[in-house]
Design a protein around this motif. Structure first.
Motif, mmCIF file in Angstrom:
data_model
loop_
_atom_site.group_PDB
_atom_site.id
_atom_site.type_symbol
_atom_site.label_atom_id
_atom_site.label_comp_id
_atom_site.label_asym_id
_atom_site.label_seq_id
_atom_site.Cartn_x
_atom_site.Cartn_y
_atom_site.Cartn_z
ATOM 1 N N SER A 12 0.840 -1.192 0.000
ATOM 2 C CA SER A 12 0.000 0.000 0.000
ATOM 3 C C SER A 12 0.872 1.238 0.000
ATOM 4 O O SER A 12 2.094 1.169 0.064
ATOM 5 N N ASP A 13 0.236 2.421 -0.077
ATOM 6 C CA ASP A 13 0.980 3.669 -0.155
ATOM 7 C C ASP A 13 1.872 3.896 1.063
ATOM 8 O O ASP A 13 2.856 4.623 0.983
ATOM 9 N N THR A 14 1.533 3.294 2.198
ATOM 10 C CA THR A 14 2.307 3.543 3.404
ATOM 11 C C THR A 14 3.413 2.516 3.605
ATOM 12 O O THR A 14 4.204 2.638 4.532
ATOM 13 N N ASP A 15 3.475 1.484 2.768
ATOM 14 C CA ASP A 15 4.511 0.472 2.910
ATOM 15 C C ASP A 15 5.836 0.977 2.339
ATOM 16 O O ASP A 15 5.888 1.952 1.595
ATOM 17 N N GLU A 16 6.905 0.256 2.672
ATOM 18 C CA GLU A 16 8.222 0.633 2.193
ATOM 19 C C GLU A 16 8.286 0.520 0.670
ATOM 20 O O GLU A 16 8.045 -0.548 0.104
ATOM 21 N N LEU A 17 8.658 1.618 0.026
ATOM 22 C CA LEU A 17 8.743 1.621 -1.427
ATOM 23 C C LEU A 17 9.822 0.666 -1.915
ATOM 24 O O LEU A 17 9.634 -0.062 -2.894
ATOM 25 N N ILE A 18 10.959 0.638 -1.215
ATOM 26 C CA ILE A 18 12.055 -0.238 -1.617
ATOM 27 C C ILE A 18 11.605 -1.700 -1.586
ATOM 28 O O ILE A 18 11.837 -2.463 -2.517
ATOM 29 N N ASP A 19 10.954 -2.101 -0.497
ATOM 30 C CA ASP A 19 10.499 -3.480 -0.385
ATOM 31 C C ASP A 19 9.485 -3.815 -1.473
ATOM 32 O O ASP A 19 9.483 -4.922 -2.020
ATOM 33 N N GLY A 20 8.616 -2.853 -1.776
ATOM 34 C CA GLY A 20 7.626 -3.075 -2.818
ATOM 35 C C GLY A 20 8.263 -3.281 -4.177
ATOM 36 O O GLY A 20 7.882 -4.185 -4.936
ATOM 37 N N VAL A 21 9.249 -2.442 -4.517
ATOM 38 C CA VAL A 21 9.947 -2.579 -5.801
ATOM 39 C C VAL A 21 10.658 -3.924 -5.862
ATOM 40 O O VAL A 21 10.578 -4.649 -6.865
ATOM 41 N N ALA A 22 11.374 -4.272 -4.771
ATOM 42 C CA ALA A 22 12.107 -5.528 -4.750
ATOM 43 C C ALA A 22 11.157 -6.715 -4.873
ATOM 44 O O ALA A 22 11.405 -7.651 -5.645
ATOM 45 N N TYR A 23 10.069 -6.678 -4.131
ATOM 46 C CA TYR A 23 9.108 -7.782 -4.168
ATOM 47 C C TYR A 23 8.525 -7.947 -5.573
ATOM 48 O O TYR A 23 8.384 -9.073 -6.072
ATOM 49 N N PHE A 24 8.192 -6.841 -6.209
ATOM 50 C CA PHE A 24 7.593 -6.901 -7.538
ATOM 51 C C PHE A 24 8.575 -7.479 -8.549
ATOM 52 O O PHE A 24 8.216 -8.317 -9.381
ATOM 53 N N ALA A 25 9.861 -7.055 -8.468
ATOM 54 C CA ALA A 25 10.877 -7.579 -9.376
ATOM 55 C C ALA A 25 11.109 -9.067 -9.134
ATOM 56 O O ALA A 25 11.224 -9.855 -10.082
ATOM 57 N N ILE A 26 11.162 -9.479 -7.864
ATOM 58 C CA ILE A 26 11.354 -10.897 -7.534
ATOM 59 C C ILE A 26 10.206 -11.728 -8.079
ATOM 60 O O ILE A 26 10.395 -12.827 -8.623
ATOM 61 N N ARG A 27 8.997 -11.210 -7.952
ATOM 62 C CA ARG A 27 7.822 -11.953 -8.418
ATOM 63 C C ARG A 27 7.851 -12.161 -9.928
ATOM 64 O O ARG A 27 7.504 -13.234 -10.433
ATOM 65 N N LEU A 28 8.280 -11.136 -10.671
ATOM 66 C CA LEU A 28 8.367 -11.276 -12.121
ATOM 67 C C LEU A 28 9.456 -12.269 -12.515
ATOM 68 O O LEU A 28 9.283 -13.072 -13.443
ATOM 69 N N ILE A 29 10.614 -12.207 -11.831
ATOM 70 C CA ILE A 29 11.696 -13.154 -12.126
ATOM 71 C C ILE A 29 11.248 -14.575 -11.795
ATOM 72 O O ILE A 29 11.503 -15.525 -12.551
ATOM 73 N N ASP A 30 10.566 -14.736 -10.668
ATOM 74 C CA ASP A 30 10.066 -16.047 -10.255
ATOM 75 C C ASP A 30 9.103 -16.607 -11.294
ATOM 76 O O ASP A 30 9.206 -17.768 -11.708
ATOM 77 N N ALA A 31 8.164 -15.784 -11.741
ATOM 78 C CA ALA A 31 7.176 -16.243 -12.719
ATOM 79 C C ALA A 31 7.830 -16.615 -14.045
ATOM 80 O O ALA A 31 7.415 -17.569 -14.708
ATOM 81 N N ALA A 32 8.863 -15.858 -14.439
ATOM 82 C CA ALA A 32 9.506 -16.101 -15.732
ATOM 83 C C ALA A 32 10.343 -17.378 -15.732
ATOM 84 O O ALA A 32 10.513 -18.010 -16.782
#
Length: 411
Positions: free
Chosen positions: A96-116
């Motif tokens: 959400s908007d109040t969560d850590e931006l860094i963690d969000g970016v990292a999590y999103f990138a990890i999820r895409l790499i995992d799916a690929a």
């Protein structure tokens, strides 16, 4: 002891913060153009000003975070331009908007790499040259003739079918870079380590090796979204300063640059195949070809240029576009012989005129807003409307008179 400042809004400024000499020196060395360090009457106290760079920077004794003006969902949409829209739902991203931006970016990138890569890593042929006990591939006769005493282990050159290719090296490098971030949330770190285990046998490579995109083929096309985001993460995350045990880590993104690239990619996706958009192509201003310019977007139908434009994320404190934004478009349109220029801007409470006409020239500059403070669905509709406008303008590349229907703006 590490000081963690409250998040600073983009283009905002922190309150006074007391720093020792070592921390202050590391911050100044690491900040570069991304942060502005303001002195105060007390030599041990500074305030920190944010620019268009958002994310986080950590030096020994201090962590600085800068939050974008746009919502986190829209920030991810810009960060991952080209990924399907359903990837950006809060329920899927879980940040959400109040969560850590860094963690969000990292999590999103990890999820895409995992799916690929969950069904296995892409393999490819890599040229090898080494000494072997048995001949494999091509025997390097010239090396054998030069060093006949090495006959027991002749030098051979061969193609090895392996997972140790550039695509997988990019993913491994990205995961390792994220794991190097000292403030990464434990659950995100666990996910990164889990996915990294999939890349055993893939070589460690420096981030500089991945500056040039890997060509997309039918064999690696399912990697495309993850590679796009991985390269952006590597560009944003850098080791900024290192001296002995003192080091700074950052994951910061320039919103000005991100907005430009995002607009180009989104329009290019919507306008293909009839129209093509070229970005940052050099344009000669003068007949002698001594002065060059680089518009943010050049729209072509085949070889014909039908429209030129710029994308401006930042506005002045008064909410207006800078005069240089208009002047750049006047120069582009004049040099390219096009009567209309398009200026795409963002997030202004005091929007500029929808259309201006240049005195003594008749050149028209159309200004269209893309508001990024609403839902991603609304943003996507605005981009759709902008693409429709570009198509209409492309139908009249040589006309000075723009139909009235095209002056209505993008809502």
């Amino acid at each position: 002891m590490t000081i963690e400042l409250p998040p600073i809004p983009e283009h905002g400024r922190s309150g006074p913060v007391r720093l020792d000499r070592e921390t202050r020196g590391a911050l100044v060395a690491a900040a570069g153009e991304r942060l502005v360090i303001h002195a105060t009457a007390d030599p041990d106290v500074v305030t920190i000003g944010a620019t268009s760079w958002v994310g986080a920077l950590a030096v020994p004794g201090l962590v600085v975070r800068v939050m974008p003006r746009v919502s986190v969902a829209n920030f991810f949409a810009m960060l991952s331009a080209g990924v399907s829209a359903e990837q950006f739902e809060h329920e899927q991203v879980t940040w959400s908007d109040t969560d850590e931006l860094i963690d969000g970016v990292a999590y999103f990138a990890i999820r895409l790499i995992d799916a690929a890569t969950m069904r296995g890593l892409v393999h490819g042929y890599v040229a090898r040259e080494e000494k072997l006990r048995t001949i494999r591939g091509r025997l390097l006769v010239e090396e054998f003739a030069r060093r006949p005493w090495t006959a027991s282990e002749p030098q051979c050159r061969y193609d090895d079918f392996t997972s140790d290719i550039k695509e997988n090296q990019l993913f491994r490098c990205t995961l390792q870079a994220m794991l190097a971030w000292p403030q990464l949330a434990p659950d995100v770190r666990r996910e990164a380590l889990r996915v990294l285990g999939r890349f055993d046998g893939v070589s460690d490579t420096p981030a500089t090796m991945h500056a040039v995109p890997v060509p997309i083929t039918r064999l690696n096309e399912h990697y495309a979204d993850a590679m796009r985001l991985s390269r952006l993460v590597l560009q944003a995350m850098s080791l900024s300063h290192e001296a002995g045990d003192q080091q700074a880590n950052s994951l910061m993104v320039d919103m000005d640059d991100l907005f430009r690239r995002w607009i180009v990619q989104e329009l290019d996706h919507r306008l293909a195949p009839d129209l093509r958009i070229d970005a940052d192509e050099d344009v000669w201003l003068d007949e002698g070809r001594a002065v060059t310019m680089a518009p943010d977007l050049i729209v072509r139908r085949g070889a014909q240029v039908v429209l030129v434009g710029d994308a401006s994320y930042s506005m002045g404190a008064d909410g207006y576009l800078a005069s240089r934004d208009y002047l750049n478009l006047v120069a582009y349109t004049s040099a390219m012989g096009i009567p209309t220029g398009l200026l795409v801007h963002c997030n202004s409470d005091r929007a500029p005129e929808n259309e201006i006409v240049i005195r003594n020239a008749g050149t028209r500059i159309l200004c269209r807003p893309i508001r990024l403070d609403g839902s991603y669905t609304g943003v996507s509709r605005s981009i759709d409307a902008l693409a429709d406008l570009v198509r209409e303008l492309a139908e009249f590349p040589g006309e000075f008179v723009i139909p009235q229907m095209l002056r209505t703006g993008v809502h």
